[in-house]
Design a protein around this motif. Structure first.
Motif, PDB file in Angstrom:
ATOM      1  N   LEU A 162      -3.613  -6.802   0.377  1.00 27.48           N
ATOM      2  CA  LEU A 162      -4.670  -6.025   1.023  1.00 27.48           C
ATOM      3  C   LEU A 162      -4.274  -4.566   1.251  1.00 27.48           C
ATOM      4  O   LEU A 162      -5.093  -3.665   1.036  1.00 27.48           O
ATOM      5  N   PRO A 163      -3.028  -4.265   1.689  1.00 33.81           N
ATOM      6  CA  PRO A 163      -2.668  -2.850   1.825  1.00 33.81           C
ATOM      7  C   PRO A 163      -2.738  -2.085   0.502  1.00 33.81           C
ATOM      8  O   PRO A 163      -3.086  -0.892   0.488  1.00 33.81           O
ATOM      9  N   GLU A 180     -10.597 -12.806   1.640  1.00 34.75           N
ATOM     10  CA  GLU A 180     -10.627 -11.388   2.021  1.00 34.75           C
ATOM     11  C   GLU A 180     -10.392 -10.483   0.812  1.00 34.75           C
ATOM     12  O   GLU A 180     -11.009  -9.422   0.677  1.00 34.75           O
ATOM     13  N   GLU A 215      -8.467   2.124  -2.524  1.00 29.70           N
ATOM     14  CA  GLU A 215      -9.727   2.611  -1.945  1.00 29.70           C
ATOM     15  C   GLU A 215      -9.565   4.028  -1.405  1.00 29.70           C
ATOM     16  O   GLU A 215     -10.474   4.867  -1.543  1.00 29.70           O
ATOM     17  N   LYS A 216      -8.407   4.327  -0.780  1.00 30.24           N
ATOM     18  CA  LYS A 216      -8.148   5.684  -0.288  1.00 30.24           C
ATOM     19  C   LYS A 216      -8.031   6.659  -1.453  1.00 30.24           C
ATOM     20  O   LYS A 216      -8.588   7.776  -1.405  1.00 30.24           O
ATOM     21  N   ARG A 224     -13.249  -7.829  -1.581  1.00 29.61           N
ATOM     22  CA  ARG A 224     -13.053  -6.391  -1.787  1.00 29.61           C
ATOM     23  C   ARG A 224     -12.770  -6.022  -3.234  1.00 29.61           C
ATOM     24  O   ARG A 224     -12.662  -4.839  -3.568  1.00 29.61           O
ATOM     25  N   GLY A 246       0.816  -1.207   0.000  1.00 32.80           N
ATOM     26  CA  GLY A 246       0.000   0.000   0.000  1.00 32.80           C
ATOM     27  C   GLY A 246       0.847   1.252   0.000  1.00 32.80           C
ATOM     28  O   GLY A 246       0.606   2.194  -0.768  1.00 32.80           O
ATOM     29  N   PHE A 295      -4.844  -2.797  -1.930  1.00 29.27           N
ATOM     30  CA  PHE A 295      -6.276  -2.587  -2.132  1.00 29.27           C
ATOM     31  C   PHE A 295      -6.744  -1.383  -1.311  1.00 29.27           C
ATOM     32  O   PHE A 295      -7.503  -0.532  -1.792  1.00 29.27           O
ATOM     33  N   ALA A 296      -6.279  -1.306  -0.060  1.00 26.60           N
ATOM     34  CA  ALA A 296      -6.664  -0.184   0.797  1.00 26.60           C
ATOM     35  C   ALA A 296      -6.166   1.139   0.229  1.00 26.60           C
ATOM     36  O   ALA A 296      -6.856   2.170   0.310  1.00 26.60           O
ATOM     37  N   SER A 337     -11.425   7.516  -2.667  1.00 22.63           N
ATOM     38  CA  SER A 337     -12.116   8.470  -1.786  1.00 22.63           C
ATOM     39  C   SER A 337     -11.596   9.891  -1.994  1.00 22.63           C
ATOM     40  O   SER A 337     -12.292  10.868  -1.696  1.00 22.63           O
TER      41      SER A 337
END
Length: 282
Positions: free
Chosen positions: A228-229, A256, A235-236, A260, A203, A231-232, A239
């Motif tokens: 996952l990081p 998981e 997503e950030k 997402r 991430g 992906f986060a 936003s």
């Protein structure tokens, strides 16, 4: 419904955010970053990670796609040089500006220079590397468990054991305690437990690279918990108004990530077909 005019139909994301991300990439590809994990995404997962190689269609698809977008980057937990060798990325026409962010961004290989920039190893990794064989014996590690040397990190694999999942779970807490004692973090993956320095994750690497390139849209594809990081991070970015598409290289081992994702693809062969279709569309 009429047939597609393209040889490789482009699958549609299942979410509005994913459809927006794909549309933004297609509308302005020269302002888009395409970032991809290596193992499980561009290369099949194999029992021996040293035998992993990019899918045969990966480099041709990337070589077609890369000239159409702002950047293509491979973001991996492997050493950057190893990913370059196993991927066959060096000296490929069309991949002149490929960037490989290895060790979760701690290392970087640029195709334009052909060189790897790497920091000194974390002292905790050096200590764990020396201690780990005896430590595994002391906790009764299952036959078939083995250690992978990763330079900036060290990993313990259980895929070759008679009961990989049970061996994985049995080692998780002891290795977490070992990592903490040496100032490291434990990163679980697909039948692998990696001990590495804190502050290193995909991430952070992806967010910094998107800022560096000034990208206005981003695609990220991965298959494992270490993704996952990333992906986060996408997503950030979404936003904050930067459209993004999240692709999961299908795995029943890591639900998981699938939960997402905007687009589910059943493994590296499907990822390669998607990249080829995207290149064709652009």
């Amino acid at each position: 419904m009429g047939s597609s005019p393209y040889a490789h139909p482009l699958p549609s994301p299942s979410t509005p955010a994913g459809r927006d991300g794909l549309a933004a990439l297609i509308a302005r590809p020269g302002r888009a970053v395409v970032a991809l994990d290596f193992d499980g995404t561009l290369a099949e997962i194999v029992a021996d990670p040293e035998q992993a190689r990019a899918h045969p269609g990966a480099v041709p698809a990337l070589a077609r796609l890369a000239p159409e977008v702002a950047s293509v980057s491979v973001v991996t937990g492997r050493p950057a040089g190893v990913a370059v060798r196993y991927g066959g990325f060096a000296g490929v026409p069309g991949l002149d500006h490929l960037v490989v962010l290895g060790h979760y961004g701690a290392e970087r290989w640029d195709a334009v220079t052909g060189t790897v920039h790497t920091p000194a190893p974390h002292p905790g990794v050096t200590a764990v590397r020396a201690e780990l064989p005896g430590f595994l014996d002391s906790v009764g590690a299952w036959h078939g468990t083995w250690i992978e040397e990763k330079g900036q990190a060290v990993a313990v694999h259980t895929r070759r054991t008679a009961e990989p999942k049970a061996a994985f779970e049995a080692l998780r807490d002891p290795l977490a305690a070992l990592a903490e004692r040496h100032g490291l973090v434990l990163e679980p993956g697909r039948m692998v437990l990696e001990l590495r320095p804190p502050g290193m994750d995909k991430g952070v690497a992806l967010a910094e690279y998107v800022r560096e390139t000034g990208a206005e849209s981003v695609l990220y594809a991965g298959d494992d918990l270490g993704d996952l990081p990333a992906f986060a991070a996408v997503e950030k970015l979404r936003s904050d108004g930067v459209p993004g598409l999240l692709v999961c290289s299908g795995s029943t081992e890591v639900t998981e990530l699938a939960d997402r994702a905007d687009l589910l693809l059943p493994g590296p062969a499907a990822v390669v077909r998607f990249l080829a279709a995207l290149a064709e569309r652009l």
